[in-house]
Design a protein around this motif. Structure first.
Motif, short mmCIF file in Angstrom:
data_model
loop_
_atom_site.label_atom_id
_atom_site.label_comp_id
_atom_site.label_asym_id
_atom_site.label_seq_id
_atom_site.Cartn_x
_atom_site.Cartn_y
_atom_site.Cartn_z
N ASP A 163 8.60 -0.36 -9.94
CA ASP A 163 9.54 0.55 -9.26
C ASP A 163 9.34 0.52 -7.75
O ASP A 163 9.97 1.28 -7.01
CB ASP A 163 9.37 1.98 -9.79
N GLY A 164 8.43 -0.37 -7.27
CA GLY A 164 8.26 -0.54 -5.82
C GLY A 164 7.25 0.42 -5.22
O GLY A 164 7.00 0.38 -4.02
N LYS A 165 6.63 1.28 -6.06
CA LYS A 165 5.69 2.25 -5.51
C LYS A 165 4.27 1.70 -5.52
O LYS A 165 3.86 1.03 -6.47
CB LYS A 165 5.77 3.55 -6.31
N ILE A 166 3.56 2.05 -4.46
CA ILE A 166 2.19 1.55 -4.32
C ILE A 166 1.28 2.21 -5.36
O ILE A 166 1.35 3.42 -5.56
CB ILE A 166 1.68 1.82 -2.89
N ILE A 167 0.44 1.37 -6.03
CA ILE A 167 -0.46 1.96 -7.04
C ILE A 167 -1.93 1.81 -6.69
O ILE A 167 -2.75 2.60 -7.14
CB ILE A 167 -0.17 1.41 -8.47
N THR A 168 -2.29 0.79 -5.90
CA THR A 168 -3.69 0.71 -5.45
C THR A 168 -3.71 0.36 -3.98
O THR A 168 -2.77 -0.25 -3.45
CB THR A 168 -4.49 -0.37 -6.22
N TRP A 169 -4.81 0.72 -3.31
CA TRP A 169 -4.89 0.62 -1.84
C TRP A 169 -6.37 0.56 -1.48
O TRP A 169 -7.09 1.52 -1.73
CB TRP A 169 -4.22 1.88 -1.27
N ASN A 170 -6.85 -0.57 -0.97
CA ASN A 170 -8.30 -0.66 -0.73
C ASN A 170 -8.66 -0.17 0.68
O ASN A 170 -7.79 0.19 1.49
CB ASN A 170 -8.82 -2.08 -1.00
N ASN A 171 -9.98 -0.20 0.97
CA ASN A 171 -10.49 0.29 2.25
C ASN A 171 -9.90 -0.44 3.44
O ASN A 171 -9.53 0.17 4.45
CB ASN A 171 -12.00 0.07 2.31
N ALA A 172 -9.82 -1.80 3.30
CA ALA A 172 -9.32 -2.58 4.43
C ALA A 172 -7.85 -2.24 4.71
O ALA A 172 -7.41 -2.25 5.86
CB ALA A 172 -9.47 -4.07 4.14
#
Ligand code: ADP
Length: 505
Positions: A163-172
């Motif tokens: 659906d285009g939504k962000i699900i993971t996001w790391n430190n960098a």
């Protein structure tokens, strides 16, 4: 005394079937009475618990359990007897068993209840879960390891669902874009896109769904504060266990330092090219003056003639005066063309590419490069491609390459008995163009033949030795190649290619 196991019979009254089943079932099978005393203990159990049947039959089944279950088991049985409340019977659970050597291991225990000869019995079937648990542990460890890699990566790594939504996001990603995971997870990924690049995501998705990986794609994204960020992106699909694509993960590298260096280098290059152009033209300043002087003198002469004719009363003389004025106009145009070409050529400018016709570039270059060559008695043959092939180039830079080759050819032929210059443009089957400058000079001196395109290589007294080095860097920056070969009849041939302009849809 060891009680004899309950006898079970099949439809034909055959007891051996039950014994065979017990012997061959890989899982452990245990039958206990309502006090927990073991009445049946299968071979499968022997393998699992390491006890022989003689050590277990007639004993409390709790011996096969680790503490605290061992101590509590009688209590469980009593509770069930008193209340009828089943905690495990008929359900099956993952619990622990204990081997003879004390090793505790995971098992799946399924318990059924029945009556044999009027007596209540419980049947337990036991599966060893050791292998499954260690596989699970391995997977967990692998996952933990992977997430450690993701978290310690210098590249931003994030993913989105379909659906285009962000699900993971790391430190960098947090450092690079300025959003914390809490702020951005659940938000559309397009938040990171500059308005003019919104269409890119559709292209990337189309490629991914077409089974194509997207590798090191250079583009621009937006930081939280709205500033643009030069990035290189690799995208790959996330699949579920059945192989269906359920999302897209991206590895994003900040390439702003590299871009800044490239821009700086490009500025230096264009400065250097500019210096080379000024130097090239300064060497022919006398020729330029002469080249300009000719049309200007002609303008003067024609206007003088016109003035005189206009003083006459003869109507025929007036017609001639008009002719003279129009000739003066033509000469003025010639002079202004020379000035335009020079001004374009000598202007300090940023690099920019436009779709150009190679023949038009060659014409301008010839006008500048051959200044003074008439006086040197050089015969010029031109053979231009009739198709006028189009190329996407920095016009002045390509002119500069040609002017340099032409000036070198003219200079090389200064002492030659035969002075012929041939300039050819040809289309390479639609894939680009080839430009050839051939002279009948002495050829390339052996002393420098291997270093011809290196900077500061010159055999000329006042030469800078940067013309060919700059020409090569210009041609290569345009995706082409340049080389020199000896001319069969004596002299040198320089050839360079340029790729065709992309066809716009
Ligand atoms: P410059 O003209 O300042 O020497 P270039 O890089 O344009 O610098 O040329 C380097 C050298 O290559 C020249 O000095 C000359 O020796 C040789 N060269 C270039 N073109 C020709 C040619 N057409 N014929 C013979 N020698 C050439």
């Amino acid at each position: 005394m060891v009680p004899s196991p309950p006898r079970a019979k099949n439809a034909r009254g055959d007891e051996s079937l039950f014994q065979t089943l017990l012997a061959t079932t890989v899982s452990g099978v245990v039958v206990i009475d309502e006090h927990g005393v073991v009445e049946v203990y299968s071979q499968g159990c022997e393998r699992l618990f390491q006890y022989g049947p003689e050590e277990v039959l007639g004993c409390n089944v709790s011996m096969l359990m680790p503490q605290p279950y061992r101590a509590e088991h009688d209590g469980y049985l009593k509770h069930y007897k008193d209340t009828g409340e089943a905690r495990i019977i008929g359900i099956g659970r993952e619990v622990e068993g204990q081997k003879k050597d004390g090793t505790v291991f995971p098992i799946r225990l399924m318990i059924g209840e029945g009556r044999v000869n009027g007596k209540k019995v419980f049947l337990g079937i036991i599966h060893d879960l050791t292998a499954l648990y260690s596989e699970r542990a391995g997977r967990l460890e692998e996952k933990a390891h992977l997430s450690l890699i993701v978290e310690s990566s210098e590249d931003a790594i994030y993913s989105k669902a379909l659906d285009g939504k962000i699900i993971t996001w790391n430190n960098a990603a947090k450092t690079m874009f300025g959003y914390t995971a809490a702020e951005i997870v659940g938000q559309p990924m397009t938040r990171l896109f500059p308005p003019d690049r919104m269409g890119e995501e559709d292209d990337i998705l189309a490629k991914i769904f077409g089974g194509e990986a997207v590798k090191r794609y250079e583009t621009v994204r937006l930081r939280k504060d709205g500033t643009p960020l030069d990035v290189s992106i690799s995208a790959s699909p996330i699949r579920d266990a059945s192989g269906t694509i359920i999302g897209v993960s991206k590895i994003v590298r900040d390439i702003s330092d590299r871009k800044a260096q490239e821009a700086h280098l490009e500025r230096l290059n264009s400065e250097l090219s500019h210096v080379a152009r000024v130097s090239e033209m300064s060497q022919v300043s006398a020729g330029i003056a002469h080249e300009l002087n000719q049309p200007l003198t002609a303008v003067l002469n024609y206007t003088n003639v016109a003035k005189r004719l206009m003083a006459s009363e003869d109507p025929a003389a007036l017609v001639k005066a008009v002719e003279a004025v129009s000739k003066a106009g033509e000469q003025a145009v010639r002079a202004s063309q020379i000035i335009r070409r020079l001004r374009d050529f000598l202007e300090r400018r940023e690099t920019f590419r436009t779709v150009e016709n190679i023949n038009a570039i060659a014409e301008d270059a010839l006008a500048l490069g051959l200044i003074g060559s008439k006086a040197a008695n050089i015969k010029t043959n031109l053979d231009f491609a009739s198709s006028s092939p189009l190329i996407l180039v920095d016009r002045v830079q390509i002119q500069q390459v040609l002017v340099n080759l032409l000036r070198n050819a003219v200079e090389a032929m200064a002492e030659s008995p035969r002075r012929e210059l041939t300039v050819t443009t040809a289309s390479l089957n639609g894939s680009g163009v080839e430009v050839v400058v051939a002279d009948t000079g002495p050829g390339i001196s052996e002393e420098i033949a291997g270093r011809l395109f290196k900077p500061f290589v010159t055999t000329k007294a006042g030469g800078m030795g940067i013309g060919l080095a700059i020409s090569q860097s210009i041609v290569e920056a345009h995706g082409g190649t340049i080389r020199s070969v000896p001319n069969a009849g004596g002299g040198t041939i320089f050839q360079f290619t340029l790729p065709a302009a992309p066809v716009s849809s």
